[in-house]
Write a protein that holds these residues in place. Structure first.
Motif, PDB file in Angstrom:
ATOM      1  N   LEU A  84       2.468   0.404  10.600  1.00 52.72           N
ATOM      2  CA  LEU A  84       2.576   1.208   9.387  1.00 52.72           C
ATOM      3  C   LEU A  84       2.776   0.261   8.212  1.00 52.72           C
ATOM      4  O   LEU A  84       3.686  -0.582   8.240  1.00 52.72           O
ATOM      5  CB  LEU A  84       3.753   2.183   9.491  1.00 52.72           C
ATOM      6  N   GLU A  85       1.934   0.377   7.199  1.00 52.63           N
ATOM      7  CA  GLU A  85       2.004  -0.482   6.028  1.00 52.63           C
ATOM      8  C   GLU A  85       1.950   0.364   4.760  1.00 52.63           C
ATOM      9  O   GLU A  85       1.466   1.510   4.779  1.00 52.63           O
ATOM     10  CB  GLU A  85       0.858  -1.494   6.031  1.00 52.63           C
ATOM     11  N   PHE A  86       2.447  -0.235   3.667  1.00 52.07           N
ATOM     12  CA  PHE A  86       2.460   0.443   2.375  1.00 52.07           C
ATOM     13  C   PHE A  86       1.606  -0.336   1.384  1.00 52.07           C
ATOM     14  O   PHE A  86       1.572  -1.572   1.398  1.00 52.07           O
ATOM     15  CB  PHE A  86       3.880   0.542   1.814  1.00 52.07           C
ATOM     16  N   ALA A  87       0.949   0.390   0.505  1.00 53.85           N
ATOM     17  CA  ALA A  87       0.267  -0.184  -0.660  1.00 53.85           C
ATOM     18  C   ALA A  87       0.653   0.665  -1.866  1.00 53.85           C
ATOM     19  O   ALA A  87       0.814   1.890  -1.756  1.00 53.85           O
ATOM     20  CB  ALA A  87      -1.241  -0.185  -0.466  1.00 53.85           C
ATOM     21  N   SER A  88       0.835   0.011  -2.986  1.00 54.26           N
ATOM     22  CA  SER A  88       1.242   0.758  -4.192  1.00 54.26           C
ATOM     23  C   SER A  88       0.498   0.225  -5.408  1.00 54.26           C
ATOM     24  O   SER A  88       0.171  -0.962  -5.486  1.00 54.26           O
ATOM     25  CB  SER A  88       2.759   0.668  -4.411  1.00 54.26           C
ATOM     26  N   ASN A  89       0.245   1.117  -6.345  1.00 53.12           N
ATOM     27  CA  ASN A  89      -0.378   0.715  -7.600  1.00 53.12           C
ATOM     28  C   ASN A  89      -0.011   1.720  -8.681  1.00 53.12           C
ATOM     29  O   ASN A  89       0.424   2.839  -8.399  1.00 53.12           O
ATOM     30  CB  ASN A  89      -1.901   0.593  -7.465  1.00 53.12           C
ATOM     31  N   ALA A  90      -0.186   1.281  -9.903  1.00 49.80           N
ATOM     32  CA  ALA A  90       0.094   2.148 -11.069  1.00 49.80           C
ATOM     33  C   ALA A  90      -0.817   1.710 -12.211  1.00 49.80           C
ATOM     34  O   ALA A  90      -1.213   0.537 -12.291  1.00 49.80           O
ATOM     35  CB  ALA A  90       1.556   2.063 -11.472  1.00 49.80           C
ATOM     36  N   THR A  91      -1.139   2.662 -13.110  1.00 45.66           N
ATOM     37  CA  THR A  91      -2.029   2.389 -14.231  1.00 45.66           C
ATOM     38  C   THR A  91      -1.234   2.359 -15.531  1.00 45.66           C
ATOM     39  O   THR A  91      -0.441   3.277 -15.800  1.00 45.66           O
ATOM     40  CB  THR A  91      -3.127   3.455 -14.325  1.00 45.66           C
ATOM     41  N   VAL A  92      -1.451   1.305 -16.309  1.00 48.69           N
ATOM     42  CA  VAL A  92      -0.765   1.178 -17.589  1.00 48.69           C
ATOM     43  C   VAL A  92      -1.326   2.235 -18.558  1.00 48.69           C
ATOM     44  O   VAL A  92      -2.543   2.378 -18.702  1.00 48.69           O
ATOM     45  CB  VAL A  92      -0.960  -0.235 -18.162  1.00 48.69           C
ATOM     46  N   THR A  93      -0.429   2.966 -19.221  1.00 40.04           N
ATOM     47  CA  THR A  93      -0.864   4.063 -20.101  1.00 40.04           C
ATOM     48  C   THR A  93      -0.770   3.722 -21.578  1.00 40.04           C
ATOM     49  O   THR A  93      -1.302   4.451 -22.422  1.00 40.04           O
ATOM     50  CB  THR A  93      -0.006   5.311 -19.834  1.00 40.04           C
TER      51      THR A  93
END
Length: 333
Positions: A53-62
């Motif tokens: 089980l692995e995690f990946a995360s991301n977010a977009t600058v607004t």
């Protein structure tokens, strides 16, 4: 060599029997070693299946900043700026071998309050649940409004006060069936907040399944004599026994002659060659063996005189003449 000749002349059949017994023992040991080699148990792993089980995360600058432009997608950075408030977390469960027969993954946002590492309050917010059959992997992406989480976390911390600490994390539970095994994986992505940033650390999980199979294998050993060496020793002992018997029957010398030669060799320092004239038998003492005559010489502090012309050994004393005749002992034997 003389001692060996004496032993074989006197005990030839017994020596041959001992050699024959040793030959049988060597052959038996060779047979036992060949049929009973050293072994050890080896455990093999069959039907090995792995899941992770692995995690990946991301977010977009607004919003535009001096660091990032609007629309920049940040994937697993060290920290996320507060100007990228919507966090996308994607837990993925993956099979390293066969496909999952079935797999289910649930993702939740979990708030916990603890004191001295003991949890006394938990609040769970379900985010998503997905299932699949006959799949190598399953991803369950979720979105987290970090500004809302920041506000809720501040409220809970205010309510708890100094009774403990409050934390929040994206938690994933996955259950699966693969290769005949059933398993469960649990992972967590803790969220931490600063004034102008936040972080989504990730702690995955993995598990390996297998079926042990134990088998016995032969191993070389430096402590055992090889069967070939034992067999060779057996052949040598057997040939030795045959040779001793053949020599004893065909070439064995007179035991008396061998005994005299042995005694002559042993007491050579007490014997001198010379000529002893014949006298009457009034003061002549015949002894049975050369060894006994040498004892007389030792006791009387005299020499043994050997007369090659007559083959006699004589000890001369004031009281008597002691003599030993090799031909006499030979004829008696």
């Amino acid at each position: 060599m003389l001692r060996l000749t004496y032993l074989l002349a006197k005990r030839g059949p017994q020596v041959a029997l001992v050699l024959a017994v040793l030959a049988v023992a060597a052959f038996g040991a060779a047979g036992w070693t060949a049929t009973h080699p050293p072994t050890t148990d080896v455990t093999d792993r069959q039907n090995v299946q792995g899941a992770s089980l692995e995690f990946a995360s991301n977010a977009t600058v607004t919003e535009n900043t001096s660091l990032y432009e609007t629309g920049t997608v940040l994937t697993d950075p060290a920290v996320f700026p507060r100007d990228a408030p919507v966090l996308r977390v994607t837990p993925r469960v993956h099979s390293a071998n066969a496909s999952f027969a079935s797999v289910t993954q649930s993702v939740s946002l979990v708030y916990t309050a603890s004191r001295r590492e003991e949890t006394f309050w938990t609040h769970t917010v379900p985010l998503a649940t997905r299932s699949a059959d006959d799949a190598k992997s399953l991803a369950t992406p979720v979105t987290v409004d970090t500004e809302r989480v920041r506000e809720d976390l501040a409220t809970y911390r205010s309510d708890v006060g100094d009774a403990g600490t409050v934390s929040v994390a994206v938690r994933t539970n996955a259950t699966y069936r693969v290769g005949g095994y059933t398993g469960q994986l649990t992972g967590s992505a803790p969220l931490t907040f600063g004034e102008d940033w936040y972080d989504a650390g990730a702690s995955g999980d993995s598990r390996t399944h297998d079926t042990p199979y134990t088998r016995t294998v032969t191993v070389p050993s430096a402590h055992l004599v090889p069967p070939s060496a034992l067999g060779g020793a057996g052949v040598a002992f057997l040939l030795g026994a045959v040779a001793v018997l053949a020599w004893y029957r065909a070439y064995r010398p007179s035991l008396a002659a061998v005994t005299e030669e042995l005694h002559r060799h042993r007491y050579d320092e007490w014997i001198s060659a010379g000529f002893v004239p014949s006298v009457g038998d009034e003061h002549v003492v015949d002894v049975a063996t050369l060894e006994a005559l040498v004892d007389v010489a030792i006791d009387t502090d005299s020499r043994v005189i050997y007369d090659p012309s007559t083959g006699r050994y004589t000890v001369l004393t004031e009281a008597a003449r002691y003599r030993y005749s090799a031909s006499r002992e030979t004829s008696e034997n």
